[in-house]
Design a protein around this motif. Structure first.
Motif, PDB file in Angstrom:
ATOM      1  N   SER A  49      23.591 -32.124  11.355  1.00 16.66           N
ATOM      2  CA  SER A  49      22.855 -30.979  11.870  1.00 16.66           C
ATOM      3  C   SER A  49      21.741 -31.437  12.812  1.00 16.66           C
ATOM      4  CB  SER A  49      22.270 -30.156  10.722  1.00 16.66           C
ATOM      5  OG  SER A  49      21.365 -30.942   9.964  1.00 16.66           O
ATOM      6  N   GLN A  50      21.229 -30.519  13.609  1.00 11.83           N
ATOM      7  CA  GLN A  50      20.230 -30.816  14.629  1.00 11.83           C
ATOM      8  C   GLN A  50      19.114 -29.786  14.529  1.00 11.83           C
ATOM      9  OE1 GLN A  50      21.221 -29.824  18.785  1.00 11.83           O
ATOM     10  NE2 GLN A  50      20.771 -31.943  19.297  1.00 11.83           N
ATOM     11  N   THR A  51      17.872 -30.253  14.357  1.00 11.84           N
ATOM     12  CA  THR A  51      16.713 -29.371  14.271  1.00 11.84           C
ATOM     13  C   THR A  51      16.170 -29.077  15.670  1.00 11.84           C
ATOM     14  OG1 THR A  51      16.105 -30.253  12.104  1.00 11.84           O
ATOM     15  CG2 THR A  51      14.397 -29.079  13.319  1.00 11.84           C
TER      16      THR A  51
ATOM     17  N   ILE B 144      11.783 -22.103  14.864  1.00  5.86           N
ATOM     18  CA  ILE B 144      12.405 -23.339  14.375  1.00  5.86           C
ATOM     19  C   ILE B 144      13.777 -22.997  13.837  1.00  5.86           C
ATOM     20  CG2 ILE B 144      11.325 -23.111  12.090  1.00  5.86           C
ATOM     21  CD1 ILE B 144      11.278 -26.209  12.007  1.00  5.86           C
TER      22      ILE B 144
ATOM     23  N   VAL C 216      18.197 -24.642  13.110  1.00  2.00           N
ATOM     24  CA  VAL C 216      19.130 -25.748  12.891  1.00  2.00           C
ATOM     25  C   VAL C 216      20.443 -25.413  13.580  1.00  2.00           C
ATOM     26  CG1 VAL C 216      20.437 -27.061  11.190  1.00  2.00           C
ATOM     27  CG2 VAL C 216      18.076 -26.407  10.701  1.00  2.00           C
TER      28      VAL C 216
ATOM     29  N   GLN D 294      13.780 -31.012  20.260  1.00  5.94           N
ATOM     30  CA  GLN D 294      15.198 -30.991  19.923  1.00  5.94           C
ATOM     31  C   GLN D 294      15.598 -32.354  19.394  1.00  5.94           C
ATOM     32  OE1 GLN D 294      18.051 -28.876  22.465  1.00  5.94           O
ATOM     33  NE2 GLN D 294      19.272 -30.732  22.476  1.00  5.94           N
ATOM     34  N   GLU D 295      15.986 -32.406  18.148  1.00  8.79           N
ATOM     35  CA  GLU D 295      16.394 -33.659  17.526  1.00  8.79           C
ATOM     36  C   GLU D 295      17.594 -34.246  18.259  1.00  8.79           C
ATOM     37  OE1 GLU D 295      17.576 -35.211  13.003  1.00  8.79           O
ATOM     38  OE2 GLU D 295      17.559 -33.064  13.496  1.00  8.79           O
TER      39      GLU D 295
END
Length: 360
Positions: free
Chosen positions: A348-350, A337, A339, A37-38
């Protein structure tokens, strides 16, 4: 699922009435793998870890999880300032062990009584470390024909609604079509005591009707919901409405209306989702929508897709793809996967994960 029966003539004699069927079932699953989690120290909405979202009964924790609290209920807009817990690694070992323990008996007249507790252990997404296993609150059920009544730690009409969750993506099911919904509805709690509520459902032919009710005496708040489901051919339509009559808890009475459609056509399955999420808070009040799909490629592989969004500034938008590879014997490889984003997020968060799951 394993079934272990505990019965003896001594037990039957003490009970006085011989049950037609009784015993204890054990079932569940285990999963483990890698989760990414980014900026893990920030929730998916971009709200910093440790922020209280007032008047929504929520507290923001690391890893994007939201836990209930009763700290603040005054109405205000959501603000985003700073980031905490940024030292948590973006990539951690994720895991879950879940064991359902079901006790049951059935009378000579065909009335079935059930009770369930769940033993579950998950990783702590805010630290990357493992948590200890613990039992949740008990759920009790009475079932006769198409009638079912649950009491205790129960799932309400939304949590039981056909196609509400759609085709969730990932080993941890980190993305779903419902992501734009912010209303706090009654749901089954796997690691807590639950709300100690009542749920009713009656199914006849292609129709099913449900309703639930629970109350919070400390804040003089009542929460209730109702639902209706109809299945025709290979398509299921479901509609649910719920409301919280706030008392001392809310200045207004938030509510949620959800319509879902779902069906299967050969190797393809899909769902549609739309909701009126009337939270009565500017940052989250509005319409939410989403869709999901699954496609069986053959060779034991299923592809998944999900999308969820809403028109309010703090509504979480999720887009994700994933896959499941069936190993046989109840075991599979899973991953995905996606976003996360929202109108007031910094960016945004990957999110991604991959691992194995085995059912027992």
């Amino acid at each position: 699922m394993k079934k272990v029966l505990f019965a003896s003539t001594a037990l039957i004699a003490t009970a006085g009435v011989a049950a037609a069927d009784s015993g204890v079932n054990f079932s569940g699953y285990g999963r483990f793998g890698i989760g990414y989690q980014e900026d893990r120290g920030v929730s998916p909405t971009g709200i910093p870890v440790g922020t209280f979202v007032t008047n929504t009964n929520t507290f923001i924790t690391a890893g994007g999880t939201v836990t209930t609290t009763t700290t603040s209920f005054s109405q205000t807009d959501i603000s985003i300032t700073g980031v905490t817990d940024s030292d948590v690694s973006d990539t951690i070992l994720v895991s879950r062990f879940r064991l359902n323990i079901d006790g049951f008996t059935e009378t000579d007249g065909g009335v079935r009584f059930e009770a369930r507790v769940r033993l579950q252990a998950d990783e702590d997404s805010s630290t990357g470390e493992a948590n200890s296993a613990g039992l949740n609150g008990a759920r009790f059920s009475v079932i006769y024909g198409g009638l079912r009544v649950d009491a205790g730690n129960v799932a309400g009409s939304f949590d039981n609604l056909a196609n509400y969750y759609g085709n969730e993506v990932g080993l941890e099911l980190f993305a779903g079509q419902y992501s734009g919904v912010n209303y706090n509805f009654l749901s089954y709690t796997s690691t807590g005591s639950g709300s100690n509520a009542v749920f009713f459902q009656y199914a006849v032919g292609d129709f099913a009707f449900g309703a639930s009710y629970d109350t919070n005496d400390a804040f003089d708040a009542d929460r209730w919901d109702i639902s209706a489901t109809y299945t025709f051919n290979n398509i299921t339509a479901a509609l649910a409405y719920g409301q919280t009559d706030g008392g001392d808890l809310f200045e207004d009475d938030p509510s949620l209306t959800v319509l879902t459609l779902g069906g299967e056509w050969g190797d393809f399955g899909g769902t549609l989702f739309v909701a009126d999420d009337a939270t009565e808070i500017d940052a989250t009040d509005g319409t939410a929508w989403g869709l999901s799909a699954s496609y069986n490629l053959g060779a034991a592989t299923t592809l998944l897709f999900t999308y969820g969004d809403g028109n309010a500034d703090a509504d979480l938008q999720q887009v994700a793809i994933g896959a499941i590879y069936d190993l046989g014997g109840g075991a599979s490889l899973r991953g995905g996967i996606g976003v996360n984003d929202c109108d007031i997020c910094d960016g945004s968060q990957t999110v991604a994960d991959f691992g194995a799951q085995f059912n027992f």
